[in-house]
Write an enzyme that holds these catalytic residues in place. Structure first.
Site, mmCIF file in Angstrom:
data_model
loop_
_atom_site.group_PDB
_atom_site.id
_atom_site.type_symbol
_atom_site.label_atom_id
_atom_site.label_comp_id
_atom_site.label_asym_id
_atom_site.label_seq_id
_atom_site.Cartn_x
_atom_site.Cartn_y
_atom_site.Cartn_z
ATOM 1 N N TYR A 125 41.815 46.238 36.976
ATOM 2 C CA TYR A 125 42.648 45.576 37.484
ATOM 3 C C TYR A 125 43.579 44.544 36.833
ATOM 4 O O TYR A 125 44.416 43.682 37.269
ATOM 5 C CB TYR A 125 42.283 44.893 38.823
ATOM 6 C CG TYR A 125 43.070 44.734 40.058
ATOM 7 C CD1 TYR A 125 44.145 46.024 40.354
ATOM 8 C CD2 TYR A 125 43.491 43.357 40.729
ATOM 9 C CE1 TYR A 125 44.743 45.650 41.253
ATOM 10 C CE2 TYR A 125 44.283 43.552 41.535
ATOM 11 C CZ TYR A 125 45.239 44.542 41.978
ATOM 12 O OH TYR A 125 46.209 44.357 42.939
ATOM 13 N N TRP A 127 43.229 41.566 35.529
ATOM 14 C CA TRP A 127 43.246 40.151 35.672
ATOM 15 C C TRP A 127 42.224 39.150 34.926
ATOM 16 O O TRP A 127 42.138 38.160 34.982
ATOM 17 C CB TRP A 127 43.043 39.380 37.436
ATOM 18 C CG TRP A 127 44.324 39.843 38.066
ATOM 19 C CD1 TRP A 127 44.741 40.885 38.818
ATOM 20 C CD2 TRP A 127 45.423 38.777 38.238
ATOM 21 N NE1 TRP A 127 46.073 40.716 39.580
ATOM 22 C CE2 TRP A 127 46.415 39.481 39.267
ATOM 23 C CE3 TRP A 127 45.703 37.551 37.869
ATOM 24 C CZ2 TRP A 127 47.413 38.844 39.400
ATOM 25 C CZ3 TRP A 127 46.745 36.982 38.096
ATOM 26 C CH2 TRP A 127 47.854 37.562 38.886
#
Length: 799
Positions: A125, A127
């Site tokens: 993802y 991040w």
């Protein structure tokens, strides 16, 4: 050449470059590192820094830090697919890097050769790093693309429904991801700003790619100072800063669409809407008008109808509609509203309401999704294209919507609808995850635990022994943003920065790139993966590409050596300060939208043709599966809103001081109205148990009238900590609300996540308090294999 960029010195009091403090950049801002005092201080140019970013250093080497590669005991003993139900409870065996990498490469090769690359899911993802090079998702996809590709996901958990519905309505995701009307075209122009979902500044602390200046607060306050009136339509009063003096219209969660329909009905029935705008710039008004007037279903969508659904008084709805028509009005809507059952509808209805007002494309008017949902919204686009690590081409075409990960693992071969087409889930044998924590992002974590038992092999890169690591088979320790150099830049900001690793990685810890480089070497793909460049050489290459792009635009930025020395460069050139959709408004024939009609689609022929009962061909009120008006509310009478945390980004550094400070009694607070607390005999600071149809978790009661009666609020980000990892659905101890939330697609159109449609009950917890082990490492045991066993001798993949 354009005007020279600002060179933002890291320490203006230091005369020699060699004595300057290094910059450290994260998604939450830029900080200077003082090595003498071993502290991080926010960059002086930042007017409203995220202070939690200054307090993380002391927890970099916390006991939960992963310092050696480790393999789940059952997996190491008996090979892939063994005792998968023990993921999360099995002990681990620490192994050498060579054995771990050999084992990972062997597993990938076995799956690829036996089942094909489509049986590999490369989950990430992204991040974990704000950097353009150490972007875990890009690194992972680049690696797999050099060896035949992998199955992957599309969309984001942040705004998945918006990503699909807006291109149908306005032709793009502009006005939600980027391209918003800038503050310069709002301040002094907007007379009325109506905020659906508020503008919570806790969310504006972070931004994908980092942030040089946190300016959301100052932008909002400048609007207020210039005379704008704010209306905050949300179940949570303090979702808007108190300094805005916003009028609070507290509506029931998940009912925004009904309010928007009633506002539109008032404008139409009282002939307050802009007929000229509707005729020139839109299509489908007549069908929508018929729906508002109830000409098919017999239900008039007026203010009295909406009162019963939303709890907003009918006269307040009518008065607001009249005021919106009389004043230059900007509608702001948060990203959170589309993270709910039928989340497409409030976005579509917002665009239509703005069209009825006729102010789209004008200064101070129109709409924008996500102001304050992250930092940088409302800033003009930078004039320079920032660098990114090329991922290469994926030979596997298959994708799933990001929030359908559990469905995919639980239902191989199953069919699902998505944006007008029918797809089938693959049978995934190996999951490789880097740069994110699915046990934070995903909903119904007990269901995810079950799904996580289906693949034969799960490999993760992680910093900490959180649930993500504890539920894996092979765990590879990765360096944090404090331990590697990178280039940082955001598409919503005008800076480019050099982030310095202020510590070396701990012994035994490697960067994601190093790990994947070593695995690619085992496939004979190292040169394809690295292109013969070191990490340092990649940074120079990416920056030099940016510098060349800037020169094409007439903008000169420093050479790499000087850039690395000064650390932060701000480009003065930006895209023009113009309202969103101003070109379309000026000439819709010369600048048509990328919709079938070239116009704003109040009603959509393509969506109508899909035949989805949960997403009709125009904005509509479709009752959510769980809301305060549902039958299920008799059993679970409180609506849970799971917001973003103010003390961290997602679940990152949940073990660190800023997050620990907000956990009362070591558990996540849950906000509850005094009336609801009194009914349940709950006092401030009590340990409480939250329950839904899907699970249970503990929290600490915080009593406040900032939430509506019938509404409770609990921030996400607490590391998932089941009391008995070996028991399905056991009580979660740390206060992770995603054990409660609904794992259901917003609709068959977009299949986005819907965590904000969630009914719960809360009771005082009177049993002895279990001890949380959320921040403790797992049990480690000695290698159970005979001394002669090697990774290559492990059992093969089951068929």
């Amino acid at each position: 050449m354009a005007k020279a960029p600002h060179i933002l010195e890291k320490d203006t009091g230091c005369p020699e470059p060699s004595t300057r403090q290094p910059h450290v950049a994260a998604h939450w801002g830029f900080y200077g590192y003082d090595a003498k005092q071993d502290v991080l201080r926010p960059a002086e140019i930042d007017p409203d820094p995220a202070l939690f970013g200054s307090e993380l250093l002391s927890d970099r080497l916390a006991p939960c830090r992963i310092l050696k590669p480790a393999v789940r005991k059952s997996f190491l003993e008996n090979g892939p697919g063994t005792a998968t139900s023990r993921r999360g409870s099995d002990p681990f065996v620490e192994v050498s890097w060579k054995e771990a990498l050999d084992l990972v490469a062997n597993e990938i090769r076995l799956v690829r050769d036996k089942f094909g690359n489509e049986a590999i899911f490369s989950g990430s993802y992204g991040w974990s790093s704000a950097g353009r090079f150490h972007h875990a998702q890009s690194q992972l996809k680049r690696f797999f693309n050099t060896i035949g590709g992998s199955f992957r996901s599309v969309q984001t958990y942040s705004y998945a429904a918006g990503e699909v519905i807006l291109p149908h309505v306005i032709g793009s995701t502009e006005g939600m991801i980027s391209g918003h009307t800038p503050w310069s075209q709002i301040v002094g122009h907007s007379e009325l700003i109506v905020m659906f979902g508020g503008t919570p500044l806790r969310n504006a602390q972070v931004n994908a790619g980092g942030v040089s200046r946190h300016e959301t607060r100052s932008g909002l306050l400048a609007c207020r100072k210039a005379g704008a009136r704010f209306v905050n339509i949300t179940p949570v009063r303090d979702d808007a800063a108190s300094e805005l003096d916003a009028e609070w219209l507290g509506l029931r969660p998940g009912t925004d669409t009904a309010a928007l329909l009633a506002l539109a009905h008032t404008l139409v029935v009282e002939e307050l809407y802009d007929r000229t705008f509707i005729e020139r710039y839109t299509i489908g008004f007549e069908r929508y008008r018929d729906y508002l007037f109830g000409r098919k279903d017999g239900i008039v969508k007026d203010a009295a109808w909406a009162w019963e659904i939303t709890g907003l008084a009918a006269d307040a709805i009518v008065a607001l509609a009249r005021e919106m028509a009389a004043k230059r009005t900007l509608i702001m809507m948060s990203w959170s509203l589309q993270r709910a059952d039928h989340g497409e509808q409030p976005y579509w209805a917002t665009v239509v309401l703005s069209a009825l007002l006729g102010t789209i494309g004008l200064p101070g008017g129109g709409f924008g999704f996500g102001y304050a949902s992250v930092a940088g919204i409302g800033q003009p686009k930078p004039a320079v294209k920032w660098p990114s690590l090329p991922q290469g081409r994926n030979a596997i075409a298959g994708v799933i919507p990001v929030a359908r990960i559990a469905d995919m693992l639980l239902s191989p071969g199953g069919a699902y609808d998505y944006n007008g087409k029918t797809f089938h889930y693959p049978e995934i044998k190996l999951v490789y995850w880097a740069g994110g924590n699915p046990f934070h992002h995903h909903q119904d974590l007990n269901r995810l635990v079950e799904a996580w038992q289906r693949p034969d092999t799960i490999v993760v890169h992680e910093h900490w022994w959180n649930a993500h690591a504890k539920h894996a088979d092979i765990v590879l320790p990765a360096a944090t943003y404090l331990e590697r150099d990178d280039i940082v830049a955001s598409g919503r900001d005008s800076f480019i920065g050099y982030s310095s690793g202020v510590f070396p990685p701990p012994a035994g810890v490697r960067t994601d790139h190093e790990i994947l480089r070593e695995i690619s070497r085992r496939f004979g793909a190292e040169l394809a993966f690295t292109e013969g460049l070191t990490e340092a050489e990649w940074l120079r290459r990416l920056y030099d590409e940016t510098r060349a792009n800037a020169l094409k635009s007439g903008i000169e930025i420093p050479d790499f050596g000087h850039f690395r020395e000064v650390g932060l460069v701000e480009i003065e050139g930006r895209e023009p300060d113009v309202p969103f959709m101003s070109e379309f408004r000026a000439d819709p024939l010369a600048h048509p939208l990328k919709t079938p009609s070239g116009l704003i689609e109040i009603a959509s022929g393509p969506i109508e043709s899909f035949g989805y009962d949960d997403c009709p061909g125009h904005p509509a009120w479709v009752p959510p599966a769980e809301w305060l008006g549902a039958e299920r509310a008799a059993q679970f009478p409180l609506h849970l809103l799971s917001c973003q945390p103010h003390d961290k980004l997602h679940s990152q550094w949940d073990h660190a001081i800023p997050s620990r400070r907000t956990k009362k009694g070591g558990r996540q607070p849950v906000r509850i109205h005094p009336h609801d607390a009194s009914l349940r005999g709950i006092a401030e600071g009590d340990v409480v148990k939250l329950a839904s149809l899907r699970g249970e978790c503990l929290g600490i009661a915080t009593i406040t009238d900032a939430v509506l009666p019938g509404v409770v609020q609990m921030a996400t980000g607490a590391w998932f900590d089941p009391s008995d990892p070996a028991e399905a659905g056991s009580l979660e101890l740390n206060g992770n609300p995603n054990v409660l939330t609904l794992d259901r697609g917003t609709s068959r159109l977009s299949q986005g996540p819907s965590p904000n449609s969630c009914l719960v009950e809360i009771v005082r917890f009177t049993a002895p308090l279990p001890v949380s082990r959320a921040y403790a490492p797992p049990e480690f045991v000695a290698d159970p294999r005979p001394v002669t066993t090697t990774a290559k001798e492990l059992p093969c993949h089951p068929v």
